[in-house]
Design a protein around this motif. Structure first.
Motif, PDB file in Angstrom:
ATOM      1  N   GLU A 594       0.845  -1.192   0.000  1.00 44.86           N
ATOM      2  CA  GLU A 594       0.000   0.000   0.000  1.00 44.86           C
ATOM      3  C   GLU A 594       0.879   1.241   0.000  1.00 44.86           C
ATOM      4  OE1 GLU A 594      -3.268   2.253   2.916  1.00 44.86           O
ATOM      5  OE2 GLU A 594      -2.233   0.420   3.558  1.00 44.86           O
ATOM      6  N   VAL A 595       0.586   2.179  -0.882  1.00 44.74           N
ATOM      7  CA  VAL A 595       1.323   3.447  -0.922  1.00 44.74           C
ATOM      8  C   VAL A 595       0.719   4.384   0.116  1.00 44.74           C
ATOM      9  CG1 VAL A 595       2.018   5.397  -2.345  1.00 44.74           C
ATOM     10  CG2 VAL A 595       1.835   3.127  -3.360  1.00 44.74           C
ATOM     11  N   LEU A 596       1.545   4.852   1.054  1.00 42.96           N
ATOM     12  CA  LEU A 596       1.079   5.738   2.114  1.00 42.96           C
ATOM     13  C   LEU A 596       1.238   7.206   1.759  1.00 42.96           C
ATOM     14  CD1 LEU A 596       2.470   3.831   5.234  1.00 42.96           C
ATOM     15  CD2 LEU A 596       0.221   3.627   4.153  1.00 42.96           C
ATOM     16  N   THR A 597       2.180   7.508   0.868  1.00 44.30           N
ATOM     17  CA  THR A 597       2.387   8.898   0.457  1.00 44.30           C
ATOM     18  C   THR A 597       1.171   9.354  -0.349  1.00 44.30           C
ATOM     19  OG1 THR A 597       4.766   8.536   0.388  1.00 44.30           O
ATOM     20  CG2 THR A 597       3.916  10.472  -0.774  1.00 44.30           C
ATOM     21  N   GLU A 598       0.524  10.411   0.109  1.00 44.51           N
ATOM     22  CA  GLU A 598      -0.729  10.830  -0.509  1.00 44.51           C
ATOM     23  C   GLU A 598      -0.514  11.564  -1.823  1.00 44.51           C
ATOM     24  OE1 GLU A 598      -3.051  13.068   2.212  1.00 44.51           O
ATOM     25  OE2 GLU A 598      -3.335  11.398   3.618  1.00 44.51           O
ATOM     26  N   ASN A 599       0.443  12.462  -1.869  1.00 52.24           N
ATOM     27  CA  ASN A 599       0.623  13.304  -3.054  1.00 52.24           C
ATOM     28  C   ASN A 599       1.680  12.689  -3.964  1.00 52.24           C
ATOM     29  OD1 ASN A 599       0.642  15.281  -4.946  1.00 52.24           O
ATOM     30  ND2 ASN A 599       1.551  16.872  -3.640  1.00 52.24           N
ATOM     31  N   LEU A 600       1.233  12.159  -5.100  1.00 55.16           N
ATOM     32  CA  LEU A 600       2.163  11.571  -6.057  1.00 55.16           C
ATOM     33  C   LEU A 600       2.418  12.504  -7.241  1.00 55.16           C
ATOM     34  CD1 LEU A 600       0.984   7.846  -6.064  1.00 55.16           C
ATOM     35  CD2 LEU A 600       2.832   8.923  -4.764  1.00 55.16           C
ATOM     36  N   GLU A 601       2.063  13.772  -7.072  1.00 49.70           N
ATOM     37  CA  GLU A 601       2.490  14.826  -7.987  1.00 49.70           C
ATOM     38  C   GLU A 601       3.494  15.680  -7.239  1.00 49.70           C
ATOM     39  OE1 GLU A 601      -0.666  17.090  -9.619  1.00 49.70           O
ATOM     40  OE2 GLU A 601      -1.834  15.358 -10.248  1.00 49.70           O
ATOM     41  N   VAL A 602       4.756  15.664  -7.680  1.00 45.80           N
ATOM     42  CA  VAL A 602       5.827  16.307  -6.919  1.00 45.80           C
ATOM     43  C   VAL A 602       6.650  17.187  -7.851  1.00 45.80           C
ATOM     44  CG1 VAL A 602       5.943  14.408  -5.283  1.00 45.80           C
ATOM     45  CG2 VAL A 602       7.399  14.383  -7.302  1.00 45.80           C
ATOM     46  N   PRO A 603       7.277  18.220  -7.330  1.00 45.81           N
ATOM     47  CA  PRO A 603       8.165  19.037  -8.163  1.00 45.81           C
ATOM     48  C   PRO A 603       9.422  18.253  -8.541  1.00 45.81           C
ATOM     49  CG  PRO A 603       7.464  20.227  -6.182  1.00 45.81           C
ATOM     50  CD  PRO A 603       7.094  18.798  -5.981  1.00 45.81           C
ATOM     51  N   ALA A 604       9.841  18.418  -9.782  1.00 45.81           N
ATOM     52  CA  ALA A 604      11.097  17.805 -10.213  1.00 45.81           C
ATOM     53  C   ALA A 604      12.263  18.431  -9.461  1.00 45.81           C
ATOM     54  CB  ALA A 604      11.275  17.993 -11.716  1.00 45.81           C
ATOM     55  N   ARG A 605      13.297  17.631  -9.277  1.00 44.42           N
ATOM     56  CA  ARG A 605      14.563  18.057  -8.660  1.00 44.42           C
ATOM     57  C   ARG A 605      14.406  18.425  -7.181  1.00 44.42           C
ATOM     58  NH1 ARG A 605      14.035  19.987 -13.593  1.00 44.42           N
ATOM     59  NH2 ARG A 605      13.159  21.956 -12.860  1.00 44.42           N
ATOM     60  N   GLN A 606      13.337  17.968  -6.539  1.00 42.42           N
ATOM     61  CA  GLN A 606      13.172  18.152  -5.104  1.00 42.42           C
ATOM     62  C   GLN A 606      12.984  16.788  -4.447  1.00 42.42           C
ATOM     63  OE1 GLN A 606      10.325  21.042  -3.779  1.00 42.42           O
ATOM     64  NE2 GLN A 606      10.903  22.555  -5.338  1.00 42.42           N
ATOM     65  N   PRO A 607      13.609  16.550  -3.296  1.00 37.29           N
ATOM     66  CA  PRO A 607      13.530  15.236  -2.656  1.00 37.29           C
ATOM     67  C   PRO A 607      12.088  14.868  -2.297  1.00 37.29           C
ATOM     68  CG  PRO A 607      15.284  16.562  -1.684  1.00 37.29           C
ATOM     69  CD  PRO A 607      14.488  17.479  -2.562  1.00 37.29           C
ATOM     70  N   GLN A 648      13.182   0.568   6.934  1.00 30.49           N
ATOM     71  CA  GLN A 648      11.987   0.370   7.742  1.00 30.49           C
ATOM     72  C   GLN A 648      11.852   1.525   8.731  1.00 30.49           C
ATOM     73  OE1 GLN A 648       9.762  -3.368   9.764  1.00 30.49           O
ATOM     74  NE2 GLN A 648      11.878  -3.097  10.388  1.00 30.49           N
ATOM     75  N   VAL A 649      10.685   2.183   8.724  1.00 32.11           N
ATOM     76  CA  VAL A 649      10.459   3.332   9.606  1.00 32.11           C
ATOM     77  C   VAL A 649       9.274   3.099  10.533  1.00 32.11           C
ATOM     78  CG1 VAL A 649      11.501   5.001   8.027  1.00 32.11           C
ATOM     79  CG2 VAL A 649       9.059   4.459   7.815  1.00 32.11           C
ATOM     80  N   GLY A 650       8.700   1.912  10.498  1.00 25.91           N
ATOM     81  CA  GLY A 650       7.572   1.582  11.359  1.00 25.91           C
ATOM     82  C   GLY A 650       7.182   0.137  11.130  1.00 25.91           C
ATOM     83  N   ASP A 651       6.150  -0.322  11.845  1.00 24.31           N
ATOM     84  CA  ASP A 651       5.712  -1.701  11.674  1.00 24.31           C
ATOM     85  C   ASP A 651       5.170  -1.905  10.261  1.00 24.31           C
ATOM     86  OD1 ASP A 651       6.423  -2.266  14.218  1.00 24.31           O
ATOM     87  OD2 ASP A 651       4.387  -2.244  15.057  1.00 24.31           O
ATOM     88  N   GLY A 652       5.944  -2.588   9.437  1.00 23.94           N
ATOM     89  CA  GLY A 652       5.544  -2.852   8.064  1.00 23.94           C
ATOM     90  C   GLY A 652       5.618  -1.653   7.149  1.00 23.94           C
ATOM     91  N   VAL A 653       6.158  -0.539   7.621  1.00 27.38           N
ATOM     92  CA  VAL A 653       6.254   0.688   6.826  1.00 27.38           C
ATOM     93  C   VAL A 653       7.701   0.887   6.388  1.00 27.38           C
ATOM     94  CG1 VAL A 653       5.903   3.183   6.761  1.00 27.38           C
ATOM     95  CG2 VAL A 653       4.304   1.718   8.026  1.00 27.38           C
ATOM     96  N   TYR A 654       7.884   1.113   5.092  1.00 26.30           N
ATOM     97  CA  TYR A 654       9.221   1.242   4.519  1.00 26.30           C
ATOM     98  C   TYR A 654       9.280   2.518   3.692  1.00 26.30           C
ATOM     99  CZ  TYR A 654       9.438  -3.604   5.968  1.00 26.30           C
ATOM    100  OH  TYR A 654       9.402  -4.749   6.721  1.00 26.30           O
ATOM    101  N   GLU A 655      10.497   3.100   3.612  1.00 17.21           N
ATOM    102  CA  GLU A 655      10.636   4.432   3.021  1.00 17.21           C
ATOM    103  C   GLU A 655      11.859   4.508   2.124  1.00 17.21           C
ATOM    104  OE1 GLU A 655      10.179   8.770   4.942  1.00 17.21           O
ATOM    105  OE2 GLU A 655      12.038   7.756   5.526  1.00 17.21           O
ATOM    106  N   ILE A 656      11.742   5.267   1.054  1.00 16.49           N
ATOM    107  CA  ILE A 656      12.895   5.690   0.255  1.00 16.49           C
ATOM    108  C   ILE A 656      12.792   7.185   0.034  1.00 16.49           C
ATOM    109  CG2 ILE A 656      13.083   3.482  -0.967  1.00 16.49           C
ATOM    110  CD1 ILE A 656      11.895   4.906  -3.433  1.00 16.49           C
TER     111      ILE A 656
END
Length: 690
Positions: A594-607, A648-656
């Motif tokens: 499941e994708v937890l990040t809500e906004n999948l429209e992001v500015p280019a060249r920004q983390p 891993q940043v939480g129970d079953g939650v992973y981040e890049i």
């Protein structure tokens, strides 16, 4: 991005790595697939939601009894069923009957039909088009698209077809039955995927790039065009690529220095030559569907070229350093004969006209003829030292050998055993490609292609050749090259394609034209070889048009159909059931991502911090401490890609954390080997950089 557009993209990309574009004779892979709940029953309800008179059903013909007493069975012990007729629509005096067929047997290799459509099976969509008198309409050009049945209520089929015809990336279907993709093997360790129908921002037609773990040298496509196998000499591996999702499924270890690859006639195995010395030299064999290395046969040392007998029983392997030809029994991978041939054999080919084997030698300029049954030398044709390639025109009668050093093309008649022509061709002719009417020859020392009409062979004492300029720089002005063909003819495009790394370009030369009609930029990747993935409908009988696919999942699907004149627009529907061979068979289901990040429209060249959650599909509990969850990000319509190991940043939650280099769409593929989860079983994520 609009909500519906994003939903369309996410649905598309959820299974894009699963679909095989044309799977009429392939083996089924062993990968597990997600099963959609509630989609385990084939639908046979009324599907006539578009204008026009429509009927539907699962009508079986009366040729076979399907009850327990009278059922017939195929050689796999499976019951035989007749074709499944799903729906008919009649508009403006035109009748279109839609059929979906799935095939029984291991990977659907037989002609026996399954009683229902099942996920993972090799299938065909068929349109039978007739006029109001019932006559087949064979002079029409229908178009079709496959997608999940996710259209919002009230959305017309006309609107959906209009979106597909727009060519916009946001309107791409799950599968397009109307064209082809062009693949380019690059000097950069990657393969470019070019969609000639889409122009991204007026700058590129690059659909995506497939990263490799080393520089590819040669490649071969399976007969169903669902798999591409690429040799990577530097790693000792073959990359097996899924041509539906354009992703690498696995790198298989195949020994030292794998170079030349060839598909066996049964289309079940791929062979690769190991160019080295000692027992490591020879050929290795893989299964591109089960993704396994089958074995290795040691032969003589040096470079190896490969060919097969017409019945597939024997493989013929040249050994460049000891001037021999090894004959290998394909059934048990045993070497049954070693034949002395000419010095430094450079090419081998089998004539379908007589089954004999022809070996061209660069060292002494001989073409040695070996009987295909007795494996004895039965003849020699004299040429000049320096032969580079050898091949047969369709039908197997006329053989062609190129000699860039002598600047000649040799043409011999396999039915008489005579050398008939020596055609002067300037500027180092090397690679040869055929269509039904013409042979095309690339010159390495000039930006040109030579064309010879096959219809003139045998009737004229001297052949006329046509020199066609293609580009500006000769291929030999750069040292970038590959064993794979840079010159290919393509029936689907009615054209010839030429990769020229010296110009970082792929040229399109229409059949019969006096020059190229277009080109595709390499964008600094330097294409060295090309080939096509044909996804178009093919007319298999008068008025009958067929497209091949591999059913991606247990779900409901929609096939949009368009006939422009007379105009017929209709969206046919069908459902696919779960595969009973994997459902409840003890195979571990892939995790839910499941994708937890809500906004999948992001500015280019920004983390961007992207978070996902992994859960067990049975218990719903989070999956913790997964050490190898990886995410690969690739640019759609660009050549950028990057690989990330999650934290891993939480129970079953992973981040890049990733930074997208420029505006555009990016696809993210996930995999975790410890969970048995691959890019085929985990959903794909789409991000738009603004």
């Amino acid at each position: 991005m609009k909500t519906q557009t994003r939903r369309r993209w996410l649905c598309l990309l959820l299974a894009v790595a699963l679909v095989a574009a044309a799977c009429g004779s392939s083996e089924q892979t062993v990968d597990d697939h997600l099963h959609d709940e509630g989609d385990d029953q084939a639908e046979d309800d009324d599907h006539s939601h578009d204008e026009g008179e429509a009927t539907d059903g699962l009508a079986e013909s009366d040729d076979h009894e399907h009850d327990e007493e009278g059922a017939e069975f195929d050689h796999h012990g499976q019951p035989i069923h007749d074709e499944l007729f799903y729906e008919q629509v009649v508009e403006d005096g035109v009748s279109v009957e839609f059929t979906i067929q799935s095939f029984l047997g291991v990977g659907g290799r037989g002609a026996d039909l399954a009683p229902e459509v099942v996920e993972g099976t090799n299938s065909s969509v068929i349109f039978n088009i007739t006029d109001e008198a019932g006559r087949p309409m064979d002079d029409v050009r229908p178009l079709a698209w496959l997608d999940y049945d996710f259209a919002a209520p009230g959305t017309s089929c006309e609107a959906q077809v209009a979106g597909y015809l727009s060519g916009a990336l946001t309107e791409r279907p799950l599968m397009d039955f109307n064209g082809y993709f062009l693949l380019a093997l690059n000097e950069n360790p990657s393969i470019s995927v070019i969609d000639p129908t889409v122009d991204v921002g007026g700058y590129t037609q690059l659909f995506t790039a497939i990263p490799l773990n080393g520089r590819g040298e040669d490649w071969v496509m399976t007969g169903d065009e669902s798999r591409l196998v690429v040799s990577v000499p530097s790693t000792g591996q073959l990359a097996v690529i899924d041509l539906a999702g354009f992703v690498v499924l696995r790198h298989l270890d195949v020994g030292v220095s794998p170079v030349r690859v060839a598909l066996a006639p049964d289309e079940r195995t791929v062979w690769v030559g190991n160019d080295t010395e000692g027992d490591d030299s020879g050929v290795s064999v893989i299964d591109p569907y089960d993704l396994e290395t089958i074995g290795h046969v040691a032969t003589g040392p040096g470079h190896h070229e490969l060919a097969f007998s017409t019945d597939g029983r024997f493989a013929f392997v040249t050994n460049g350093d000891d001037s021999t030809l090894s004959v290998i029994e394909t059934a048990d991978l045993s070497e049954v004969e070693t034949i002395n041939v000419g010095e430094a054999p450079a090419a081998v080919a089998v004539s379908t006209a007589n089954g004999n084997v022809y070996v061209a030698s660069a060292g002494d300029g001989k073409i040695v003829v070996v009987d295909g049954q007795s494996h004895r030398v039965i003849g020699r044709l004299d040429a000049d030292p320096g032969i580079a390639s050898l091949g047969f025109a369709p039908g197997g009668r006329w053989g062609f050998a190129s000699n860039p050093e002598a600047e000649k093309i040799y043409i011999f008649d396999a039915t008489t055993g005579a050398m008939v022509y020596e055609v002067p061709v300037a500027a180092g002719p090397d690679q040869i490609s055929f269509n039904e009417t013409t042979v095309y020859v690339r010159s390495r020392n000039a930006a040109e292609v030579t064309a010879i009409a096959l219809g003139d062979l045998g009737g004229a004492e001297a052949l006329e050749v046509e020199t066609i300029p293609v580009g500006q720089q000769a291929p030999a002005t750069t040292s970038v090259s590959a064993s794979a063909a840079a010159l290919v003819t393509a029936a689907a495009a009615e054209a010839v394609f030429l990769a020229n790394p010296a110009e970082d370009m792929v040229y399109l030369l229409p059949v019969g034209a006096q020059g190229p009609s277009g080109s595709f930029q390499g964008h600094g990747l330097f294409p060295r070889a090309v080939q096509l993935v044909d996804r178009s409908l093919r007319q298999t009988a008068p008025g009958v048009f067929t497209g091949k696919l591999r059913i991606p999942a247990a779900s409901s699907f929609q096939v949009a159909f368009l006939l422009d004149s007379p105009r017929v627009v209709h969206c046919f529907e069908f459902s696919a059931n779960p595969d009973p061979a994997t459902t409840g068979a003890g195979t571990a289901a892939p995790p839910d991502l499941e994708v937890l990040t809500e906004n999948l429209e992001v500015p280019a060249r920004q983390p961007l911090s992207l978070r996902v959650r992994l859960t067990d599909p049975a218990s719903g509990e989070p999956l913790v401490d997964v050490p190898d969850l990886q995410i690969v990000a690739t640019a759609t319509g660009g050549n950028w890609s990057d690989r990330f190991i999650t934290t891993q940043v939480g129970d079953g939650v992973y981040e890049i954390t990733l930074t997208l280099p420029s505006a555009g769409f990016y696809r993210l593929f996930s995999a975790a080997a410890s969970l048995g989860a691959t890019v085929e079983t985990l959903p794909t994520i789409l991000i738009e950089a603004t």
